[in-house]
Motif scaffolding. Structure first.
Motif, PDB file in Angstrom:
ATOM      1  N   GLY A   1      -9.364  -9.024   0.422  1.00  0.00           N
ATOM      2  CA  GLY A   1      -8.870  -8.214  -0.691  1.00  0.00           C
ATOM      3  C   GLY A   1      -7.362  -8.198  -0.685  1.00  0.00           C
TER       4      GLY A   1
ATOM      5  N   LEU B   1     -15.095 -10.938   6.651  1.00  0.00           N
ATOM      6  CA  LEU B   1     -14.482  -9.685   6.182  1.00  0.00           C
ATOM      7  C   LEU B   1     -14.352  -9.727   4.673  1.00  0.00           C
TER       8      LEU B   1
ATOM      9  N   GLN C   1      -9.861  -7.493  12.782  1.00  0.00           N
ATOM     10  CA  GLN C   1     -10.443  -8.774  13.193  1.00  0.00           C
ATOM     11  C   GLN C   1      -9.319  -9.744  13.517  1.00  0.00           C
TER      12      GLN C   1
ATOM     13  N   GLU D   1      -6.607 -12.918   8.294  1.00  0.00           N
ATOM     14  CA  GLU D   1      -7.056 -12.364   7.022  1.00  0.00           C
ATOM     15  C   GLU D   1      -6.330 -12.908   5.799  1.00  0.00           C
ATOM     16  N   TYR D   2      -5.143 -13.512   5.972  1.00  0.00           N
ATOM     17  CA  TYR D   2      -4.213 -13.573   4.837  1.00  0.00           C
ATOM     18  C   TYR D   2      -4.512 -14.657   3.806  1.00  0.00           C
TER      19      TYR D   2
ATOM     20  N   ASN E   1      -1.209  -2.513   5.988  1.00  0.00           N
ATOM     21  CA  ASN E   1      -1.475  -1.275   5.250  1.00  0.00           C
ATOM     22  C   ASN E   1      -1.693  -0.052   6.139  1.00  0.00           C
ATOM     23  N   PHE E   2      -1.457  -0.193   7.438  1.00  0.00           N
ATOM     24  CA  PHE E   2      -1.712   0.949   8.331  1.00  0.00           C
ATOM     25  C   PHE E   2      -0.505   1.868   8.429  1.00  0.00           C
TER      26      PHE E   2
ATOM     27  N   ILE F   1     -10.202   0.339   8.186  1.00  0.00           N
ATOM     28  CA  ILE F   1     -10.424   0.058   9.613  1.00  0.00           C
ATOM     29  C   ILE F   1      -9.112   0.039  10.394  1.00  0.00           C
ATOM     30  N   THR F   2      -8.022  -0.270   9.708  1.00  0.00           N
ATOM     31  CA  THR F   2      -6.700  -0.250  10.339  1.00  0.00           C
ATOM     32  C   THR F   2      -6.124   1.158  10.427  1.00  0.00           C
ATOM     33  N   GLY F   3      -6.799   2.116   9.774  1.00  0.00           N
ATOM     34  CA  GLY F   3      -6.253   3.469   9.667  1.00  0.00           C
ATOM     35  C   GLY F   3      -5.605   3.732   8.326  1.00  0.00           C
ATOM     36  N   CYS F   4      -5.705   2.780   7.400  1.00  0.00           N
ATOM     37  CA  CYS F   4      -5.109   2.959   6.074  1.00  0.00           C
ATOM     38  C   CYS F   4      -5.754   4.150   5.359  1.00  0.00           C
TER      39      CYS F   4
ATOM     40  N   HIS G   1      -3.820  -5.752  -2.329  1.00  0.00           N
ATOM     41  CA  HIS G   1      -3.373  -4.566  -3.040  1.00  0.00           C
ATOM     42  C   HIS G   1      -2.988  -4.960  -4.454  1.00  0.00           C
TER      43      HIS G   1
ATOM     44  N   LEU H   1      -4.406   9.245   7.487  1.00  0.00           N
ATOM     45  CA  LEU H   1      -3.748   8.109   8.131  1.00  0.00           C
ATOM     46  C   LEU H   1      -4.251   7.987   9.574  1.00  0.00           C
TER      47      LEU H   1
ATOM     48  N   ARG I   1       0.843  -1.190   0.000  1.00  0.00           N
ATOM     49  CA  ARG I   1       0.000   0.000   0.000  1.00  0.00           C
ATOM     50  C   ARG I   1       0.880   1.243   0.000  1.00  0.00           C
TER      51      ARG I   1
ATOM     52  N   ASN J   1     -12.416 -17.087   7.005  1.00  0.00           N
ATOM     53  CA  ASN J   1     -12.562 -15.632   7.128  1.00  0.00           C
ATOM     54  C   ASN J   1     -13.542 -15.052   6.106  1.00  0.00           C
TER      55      ASN J   1
ATOM     56  N   PRO K   1      -3.355  -0.407  15.078  1.00  0.00           N
ATOM     57  CA  PRO K   1      -4.598  -0.569  14.310  1.00  0.00           C
ATOM     58  C   PRO K   1      -5.620  -1.471  14.993  1.00  0.00           C
ATOM     59  N   TRP K   2      -6.870  -1.273  14.647  1.00  0.00           N
ATOM     60  CA  TRP K   2      -7.929  -2.222  14.958  1.00  0.00           C
ATOM     61  C   TRP K   2      -8.007  -3.254  13.836  1.00  0.00           C
TER      62      TRP K   2
ATOM     63  N   ASP L   1      -3.591   4.293  -5.543  1.00  0.00           N
ATOM     64  CA  ASP L   1      -3.546   2.890  -5.159  1.00  0.00           C
ATOM     65  C   ASP L   1      -4.783   2.182  -5.687  1.00  0.00           C
TER      66      ASP L   1
ATOM     67  N   PRO M   1      -1.355 -10.770   2.808  1.00  0.00           N
ATOM     68  CA  PRO M   1      -1.581  -9.754   3.845  1.00  0.00           C
ATOM     69  C   PRO M   1      -2.252  -8.513   3.259  1.00  0.00           C
ATOM     70  N   PHE M   2      -3.121  -7.890   4.051  1.00  0.00           N
ATOM     71  CA  PHE M   2      -3.844  -6.706   3.572  1.00  0.00           C
ATOM     72  C   PHE M   2      -3.869  -5.662   4.696  1.00  0.00           C
ATOM     73  N   GLY M   3      -4.899  -5.691   5.534  1.00  0.00           N
ATOM     74  CA  GLY M   3      -4.983  -4.717   6.623  1.00  0.00           C
ATOM     75  C   GLY M   3      -3.841  -4.850   7.624  1.00  0.00           C
ATOM     76  N   SER M   4      -3.287  -6.034   7.730  1.00  0.00           N
ATOM     77  CA  SER M   4      -2.206  -6.270   8.691  1.00  0.00           C
ATOM     78  C   SER M   4      -0.931  -5.525   8.335  1.00  0.00           C
TER      79      SER M   4
END
Lengths: 436, 436
Positions: free
Chosen positions: B168, B165, A189, A256-257, A267-268, B348-351, B170, B225, A172, B161, A186-187, B133, A262-265
């Motif tokens: 997705g 959720l 799941q 999530e992966y 991209n913060f 949700i992670t702050g991305c 990148h 961010l 990202r 999962n 980050p928050w 992105d 990996p995505f949200g883990s």
């Protein structure tokens, strides 16, 4: 004995005259963004210096200087190509040499010095390139093996493709931040009870926040859609290198992966160091990387053995109490794939890279305790806390912890002309109290 | 009866007065890039129209019009927000209505019409946004299930999962191309003999080239961010939608994708349709998506049931002999997650998302034969060829094949005021003879 300069370059400075790294700064009391080089404890503001005709003596470049250095990013300069970077770096270096004919340009012009030479401590640094796309590879074979052992056992630690191609994924770009930027927990799941059936995640702040020690390269030459870049050409397409911390939320990642990675883990936030060490400055530190015994596809076969970089890397963790512990010491040679191989593989499908694109190495780890580039490896997937000074322990990062990555060439050889990266630093902020 | 216009809007046109989609064109005999809207078989060049004071009668917007429409991309206009898009779209629509007070602006001004109203066939279209992105989701639950059955069997088709959720990853922004751009068959490593031990890949042109039918959304509002976007807010952060073909090299994908997801198998080209259908134009076509029986994390719980879009989707394959076969008919309701849910989960992670970012739905498939949005599903992983007109068969795409995706709202309801996407088209070019 270090190369003599009329400017005070402190012993042990990462920014000796053998380096001359490029970055983007805000001058003191300004919010503008200017190109700059770092020298010792100073920076030379290239936007001001070129506007003041500082490049007049470099005839081949003087007509380009204002275009190259009046922008808030280094993309234009990067796109001029390595031959130009080499000339400009050499010219700037000669200006700071004790007995160079170019020394008088700044040395004897106090008025100009006052306008464009600042103390490093007095400027702010920024992300130095406009980054279109960011790709993170997984070339740290010890890391891939260590993590593979934790999750699949020693016999299946590396996937069958691992030694045949530089595994990577698209990262990202929007959350790449400059060293010093706070990183908010980050928050996400997470699966707190892995035995539950059906598996039900919990939504909460990340409890397994980790760092990843990486090196990353900026691209300086674009290739058009449909046109792969050969390995020989790839060397020329790399502008320079920075340190990178690919912050990772391990509990979010585990859930999530599958199956897309990996995505949200991830991209913060991804933190990079501010000074780009040009490819030429690292030429003297070429070295062999990790040996790859697989028979490689022809496009990945290197023409020389020394395609890795001998950079000593270190990670320190500083607690809120101010205790600083070095938790990782390793070297950038611990990569199975070189950056040119990564770049070539990236384009082999015809994927276009653009000037400013960033390529990460993946986590760099040694194979011994204390050399691993992530907490996940050091704590053996959360089962063995590491000891810190101040009688603290850590499994994963706590709020207020600061991770500082440093990297430097030449230290182990006892050189006085260090080529270093400075540092890549980030402090963990508490998670938001609520997200909605 | 279609809404009456003084401009000829052919029956069956995707660009009725109920639509007014935005894009970027080059006017006839020009290489400039101008903002435009499509109406029937015409386009209105908004760069010229606004420079000629065409927005004078829309007081709230007239001061912004030149800034919004003098750029070669729509990012500035998008960033003005949905309330402005609504006003501008409504104003432009009223100009083309038979009996509107605004009709005289163009209708009675032949000189202005000649300067800014062109035939659609006479202009070239371009990627309409500067895309920072690009993220591709996997929200087509039938597709995920179909593919899961092929690779893991019916009992483990969906990962645990999947219903919790929006999975997705990148994607690669640099290889997003506009409809009509040829797509060169990529080279890559493939495992031709899956039984070999150790597994040894072959380097060759992709032999399993596939399409993926997708819908994609452009973001119009940035979030900083560290600041997630709520689901309610997410609706307001979507500018509009395009059709997308996420070309896929299945043999490359199978070898490369563990453990970090697809990379080279997807990064050689992603085609989008040129006209952005604004979120407001699709409001009348809200519908229920696929039912999700899982208990959702609170940030993903929608406040209304009709968060999907009722868009009829079709894929045609045209051979070099000119035979055209419709190989897929399905609907965009076949998504388990809505675009606002995807956007919220992304942040949700702050991305941070930026204006112009693109979010893909993932492949949209029905659950019956002839409704699947990829060849992989239709040929059951390469085991059952599909029949084409002209007595041809296909497992995967051959050189010269053209894939055309079309999408339209209102056709099944017999509406005369269609809201359609036009088409998203690409033709396969032969691979390079060699890559190095």
């Amino acid at each position: 004995m270090a190369t003599p300069s009329w400017l005070d370059v402190p012993e042990g400075s990462h920014f000796s005259l053998a380096n001359i790294p490029f970055g983007i700064i805000s001058p003191p009391d300004s919010t503008e963004r200017h190109a700059a080089v770092a020298v010792g404890s100073h920076v030379l503001d290239l936007a001001i210096f070129s506007a003041e005709n500082g490049f007049a003596a470099l005839e081949s470049f003087s007509a380009h200087a204002n275009n190259a250095f009046s922008l808030p990013v280094l993309n234009y300069f990067a796109a001029l190509g390595r031959a130009v970077h080499r000339e400009v770096r050499s010219y700037l270096r000669s200006m700071f040499l004790q007995d160079s004919p170019h020394a008088q340009i700044l040395k004897n012009n106090e008025s100009l010095r006052r306008r464009c030479l600042f103390r490093l401590d007095d400027v702010r640094t920024h992300v130095p390139m406009s980054i279109g796309d960011y790709t993170d590879f997984y070339a740290g074979a010890n890391h891939a093996y260590n993590v593979g052992v934790l999750f699949r056992g020693a016999n299946n630690a590396l996937q069958p493709n691992y030694t045949h191609l530089p595994v990577g994924y698209h990262g990202r770009a929007s959350s790449i931040v400059i060293s010093g930027t706070p990183v908010r927990r980050p928050w996400g799941q997470v699966l707190q009870n892995a035995a539950s059936d059906p598996k039900e995640p919990t939504f909460r702040p990340c409890a397994k926040l980790d760092f990843e020690l990486e090196l990353a390269a900026f691209v300086c030459t674009a290739n058009p859609l449909g046109q792969p870049v050969t390995l020989a050409q790839a060397e020329e397409n790399i502008f320079g290198y920075v340190l990178m911390n690919d912050w990772s939320a391990r509990d979010v990642q585990a859930w999530e992966y599958v199956p897309l990675g990996p995505f949200g883990s991830k991209n913060f936030a991804t933190t990079i160091s501010p000074w780009i060490i040009l490819a030429d400055a690292l030429e003297p530190f070429r070295a062999k990387g990790l040996e790859n015994k697989s028979r490689l596809s022809p496009y990945l076969v290197p023409s020389r053995a020394d395609t890795a970089l001998d950079i000593d890397l270190q990670v320190d963790l500083t607690t809120t109490a101010g205790h600083r512990t070095t938790i990782t010491c390793t070297n950038a040679k611990n990569l199975l794939w070189s950056f040119p191989q990564m770049l070539t593989h990236h384009t082999i499908t015809g994927c276009p890279l653009n000037v400013g694109d960033l390529l990460g190495s993946g986590t760099i780890s040694g194979s011994t305790p204390g050399s691993q580039g992530s907490l996940l490896e050091q704590n053996r997937n959360g089962t063995a806390a590491i000891e810190l000074r101040g009688e603290e322990q850590r499994l994963f990062l706590q709020d207020g912890d600061t991770i500082t990555i440093t990297g430097c060439c030449g230290t182990s050889a006892g050189s006085r002309d260090l080529v270093g990266f400075g540092s890549c630093r980030g402090t963990i902020e508490a998670a938001l109290l609520k997200t909605h």
